[in-house]
Design a protein around this motif. Sequence first.
Motif, PDB file in Angstrom:
ATOM      1  N   SER A   1       0.545  -0.854   0.148  1.00 22.43           N
ATOM      2  CA  SER A   1       0.096  -0.218  -0.156  1.00 22.43           C
ATOM      3  C   SER A   1       0.862   0.953   0.418  1.00 22.43           C
ATOM      4  CB  SER A   1      -1.298   0.025   1.631  1.00 22.43           C
ATOM      5  OG  SER A   1       0.353   0.045   2.067  1.00 22.43           O
ATOM      6  N   MET A   2       2.319   1.029  -0.061  1.00 19.77           N
ATOM      7  CA  MET A   2       3.025   2.169   0.511  1.00 19.77           C
ATOM      8  C   MET A   2       3.208   2.885  -1.222  1.00 19.77           C
ATOM      9  SD  MET A   2       5.422   4.552   2.209  1.00 19.77           S
ATOM     10  CE  MET A   2       5.194   3.923   3.070  1.00 19.77           C
ATOM     11  N   ASP A   3       3.087   4.543  -1.522  1.00 20.30           N
ATOM     12  CA  ASP A   3       3.292   5.138  -2.492  1.00 20.30           C
ATOM     13  C   ASP A   3       4.637   5.487  -2.807  1.00 20.30           C
ATOM     14  OD1 ASP A   3       3.443   7.031  -4.432  1.00 20.30           O
ATOM     15  OD2 ASP A   3       1.652   8.026  -4.556  1.00 20.30           O
ATOM     16  N   VAL A   4       4.882   4.944  -3.365  1.00 21.77           N
ATOM     17  CA  VAL A   4       6.856   4.870  -3.011  1.00 21.77           C
ATOM     18  C   VAL A   4       7.050   6.351  -3.827  1.00 21.77           C
ATOM     19  CG1 VAL A   4       8.804   4.458  -4.751  1.00 21.77           C
ATOM     20  CG2 VAL A   4       7.693   2.124  -4.066  1.00 21.77           C
ATOM     21  N   VAL A   5       6.225   6.855  -4.794  1.00 23.71           N
ATOM     22  CA  VAL A   5       6.878   8.187  -4.747  1.00 23.71           C
ATOM     23  C   VAL A   5       6.127   9.524  -4.202  1.00 23.71           C
ATOM     24  CG1 VAL A   5       5.562  10.519  -6.349  1.00 23.71           C
ATOM     25  CG2 VAL A   5       6.095   7.847  -7.770  1.00 23.71           C
ATOM     26  N   GLN A   6       5.564   8.894  -3.245  1.00 19.01           N
ATOM     27  CA  GLN A   6       5.255  10.373  -1.935  1.00 19.01           C
ATOM     28  C   GLN A   6       7.030   9.058  -0.821  1.00 19.01           C
ATOM     29  OE1 GLN A   6       3.547  12.757  -1.396  1.00 19.01           O
ATOM     30  NE2 GLN A   6       3.062  12.357  -3.583  1.00 19.01           N
ATOM     31  N   LEU A   7       6.904   8.397  -0.477  1.00 13.95           N
ATOM     32  CA  LEU A   7       7.996   7.692  -0.047  1.00 13.95           C
ATOM     33  C   LEU A   7       9.375   8.788  -0.122  1.00 13.95           C
ATOM     34  CD1 LEU A   7       9.482   5.868   2.329  1.00 13.95           C
ATOM     35  CD2 LEU A   7       9.013   4.197  -0.012  1.00 13.95           C
ATOM     36  N   ARG A   8       9.475   8.392  -1.337  1.00 10.79           N
ATOM     37  CA  ARG A   8      10.940   9.547  -2.394  1.00 10.79           C
ATOM     38  C   ARG A   8      10.719  11.094  -1.935  1.00 10.79           C
ATOM     39  NH1 ARG A   8      11.229   5.586  -7.345  1.00 10.79           N
ATOM     40  NH2 ARG A   8      12.188   3.611  -6.085  1.00 10.79           N
TER      41      ARG A   8
ATOM     42  N   HIS B   1       4.671  17.513  -7.132  1.00  6.54           N
ATOM     43  CA  HIS B   1       3.475  16.950  -5.982  1.00  6.54           C
ATOM     44  C   HIS B   1       2.249  18.282  -5.271  1.00  6.54           C
ATOM     45  CE1 HIS B   1       6.240  13.728  -4.912  1.00  6.54           C
ATOM     46  NE2 HIS B   1       7.007  14.275  -5.548  1.00  6.54           N
TER      47      HIS B   1
END
Length: 262
Positions: free
Chosen positions: A87-94, A122
């Motif tokens: 469920s982790m959004d990789v774009v948001q994580l980075r 963003h």
Amino acid sequence: MKEAIMSSTTATPKISTRSVNVFYGENQAIKDVSIDVEMDNVTAFIGPSGCGKSTFLRSLNRMNDTIVGARVEGKIELDGKNIYDPSMDVVQLRARVGMVFQKPNPFPKSIYDNVAYGPRIHGLCANKAELDMIVENSLQKAGLWDEVKDRLTNSGTALSGGQQQRLCIARAIAVDPEVILMDEPCSALDPIATAKIEELIHDLRGKYAIIIVTHNMQQAARVSQRTAFFHLGTLVEFGETSEIFTNPREEKTKDYITGRYG
């Protein structure tokens, strides 16, 4: 032994890893690494070339996802949330966990557009005035504003190496991250530019959780409060920087610090 390696403080960690293994195909680059990273400290990763410190760093914002055959096992949590959860959004994580690379890599755009790029994609600003403020604040935090405020339309690639690296730090800061990962950010810079980056790291401490990979032990001693020593893909020792450099618990750490290998 593993508990002693992970953390000796009581603060709630910003990043927590447990039994992390990283593979490139059949080759295991990281073996069973457990570590806590806190918000109010700069953490340095040291060790000889090829020891896995940069591989481990890249696993903390899933940069290894971009490498064919790379696989990460174990648990890596940011504020208690597993970053490898589907469920982790990789774009948001980075965006939350920014990265500054060894070689400065400004976009072939203006200084202004380099910093504005992340906030634009963003959706962090409602209008031009807000974007202008984000750009100025980010360049201020990166210690670059006074040097470039009159030439924001000039290309970022025309800056000196040290200025380019600070521009890349400003670009990372502009999306309001919580963690900044730095992979040998001074290795391509001269001593004067290196001193400015180190001063900047001191200034940013506490505003972000900062992790720096460095091959320069003197730099680790200058900028960090906690140091992790890696060797052959394993975390040998992790603790207060002053203790690691003056009274290491492990013989391997002592041998590396005293220059017996590396």
